[in-house]
Design a protein around this motif. Sequence first.
Motif, mmCIF file in Angstrom:
data_model
loop_
_atom_site.group_PDB
_atom_site.id
_atom_site.type_symbol
_atom_site.label_atom_id
_atom_site.label_comp_id
_atom_site.label_asym_id
_atom_site.label_seq_id
_atom_site.Cartn_x
_atom_site.Cartn_y
_atom_site.Cartn_z
ATOM 1 N N ASP A 108 8.732 98.760 -79.747
ATOM 2 C CA ASP A 108 9.484 97.823 -78.919
ATOM 3 C C ASP A 108 10.853 97.604 -79.553
ATOM 4 O O ASP A 108 10.954 97.009 -80.629
ATOM 5 C CB ASP A 108 8.717 96.494 -78.823
ATOM 6 C CG ASP A 108 9.448 95.464 -77.985
ATOM 7 O OD1 ASP A 108 10.336 95.843 -77.209
ATOM 8 O OD2 ASP A 108 9.133 94.255 -78.124
ATOM 9 N N VAL A 109 11.890 98.128 -78.909
ATOM 10 C CA VAL A 109 13.248 97.984 -79.443
ATOM 11 C C VAL A 109 13.777 96.608 -79.056
ATOM 12 O O VAL A 109 14.097 96.353 -77.899
ATOM 13 C CB VAL A 109 14.174 99.094 -78.910
ATOM 14 C CG1 VAL A 109 15.582 98.911 -79.465
ATOM 15 C CG2 VAL A 109 13.631 100.462 -79.276
ATOM 16 N N GLN A 110 13.865 95.712 -80.028
ATOM 17 C CA GLN A 110 14.311 94.351 -79.768
ATOM 18 C C GLN A 110 15.754 94.109 -80.197
ATOM 19 O O GLN A 110 16.429 93.243 -79.645
ATOM 20 C CB GLN A 110 13.401 93.357 -80.493
ATOM 21 C CG GLN A 110 11.958 93.400 -80.028
ATOM 22 C CD GLN A 110 11.082 92.405 -80.772
ATOM 23 O OE1 GLN A 110 11.545 91.481 -81.423
ATOM 24 N NE2 GLN A 110 9.780 92.612 -80.693
ATOM 25 N N THR A 111 16.204 94.857 -81.201
ATOM 26 C CA THR A 111 17.570 94.641 -81.702
ATOM 27 C C THR A 111 18.263 95.991 -81.865
ATOM 28 O O THR A 111 18.348 96.741 -80.906
ATOM 29 C CB THR A 111 17.543 93.828 -83.018
ATOM 30 O OG1 THR A 111 16.684 94.482 -83.978
ATOM 31 C CG2 THR A 111 17.018 92.422 -82.763
ATOM 32 N N ASN A 112 18.750 96.303 -83.051
ATOM 33 C CA ASN A 112 19.549 97.522 -83.231
ATOM 34 C C ASN A 112 18.844 98.604 -84.033
ATOM 35 O O ASN A 112 19.459 99.592 -84.408
ATOM 36 C CB ASN A 112 20.883 97.184 -83.915
ATOM 37 C CG ASN A 112 20.705 96.720 -85.353
ATOM 38 O OD1 ASN A 112 19.761 95.993 -85.670
ATOM 39 N ND2 ASN A 112 21.621 97.117 -86.221
#
Length: 339
Positions: free
Chosen positions: A275-279
């Motif tokens: 799950d890509v939540q930030t960078n």
Amino acid sequence: MIDFRSDTVTLPCKDMRRLMSNAMVGDDVYGDDPTVNELEQYSSVKHGFEASLFVSSGTQANLLAILAHCERGDEYICGQNAHNYKYEAGGAAVLGSVQPQPIENLPDGRICLDKVAAAIKPNDFHFARTKMLSLENTIGGKVLGLDYLKEARAFTKKYALKQHLDGARVYNAAIALGVDVKEISQYFDSMTVCLSKGLGAPVGSLLMGDREFIEKARRLRKMLGGGMRQAGILAAAGIYALKNNVDRLAEDHDNARYLAQRLNELPGFDSSSYDVQTNLVFLNVDESIDMQAFAEVMFSKGINLRPGYQGMRLVTHLGINKDKIDVFIETAKSYFKID
């Protein structure tokens, strides 16, 4: 070079360099550097703490926090994947005789507080004295939510523990949560902020807490050889970063999601389970692919990445935009002979 290794590779922009070159300076060890003083005062107010200390790195900031909260023979509790446990060369144990007590991180980055409670040592001279809980936000690119931070704060008050935040990428967390950074910092006795990651400064981190804590940390900084002289040149970059480069972190988050999506076009590359939540973008790579050979070819084409770091990790930052991501994907497709 298109560099996906880390957001630590960011370069200062022209406006930041101009501010650095014109910075007023003095001797910071004597407290005479006006730009360092400005940065420390500004950051204290911005993050809701009484005082702030400008230091050379996030590793030093975390070490100072641990040594200022704990004494020899004490321990701090943290996540198994915490940077100040896993990636900072054992500094707390080596230099401070402070014992880390790691607890397994849950998949979303949290630490189970019931397990923390079980790890707190009794008041018995057989054991190290538990003094502090250290959290990290973001951790592995994952964001700890405000409800959890509030719960952890109530927990540490119940057990009379200090609560420290490794906030190297705390602004990524704040942007992802859509809140002011004070909504996060309010739950901690101390906090670090790294200026040289996504915020784009060339050097430096901040450590914040109450005045007594920061004065102790300042003395420890000198002991560790961290006293700097005309450091205003660097502090000016930190001021610029905090005033100009926070909101743009949302672009890095958007680019990370775009990168993750496009990586799935490559054979044997799969980012769908993360799950890509930030960078930060993590992905699984099929064992049949020689990632070292792939990385070497990419480097020869002007693309720098680091295989095998926490699995496979790529990081977006102010030096990466969608056009550069497209260049990387098309270059990789050529490597794999995909039309």
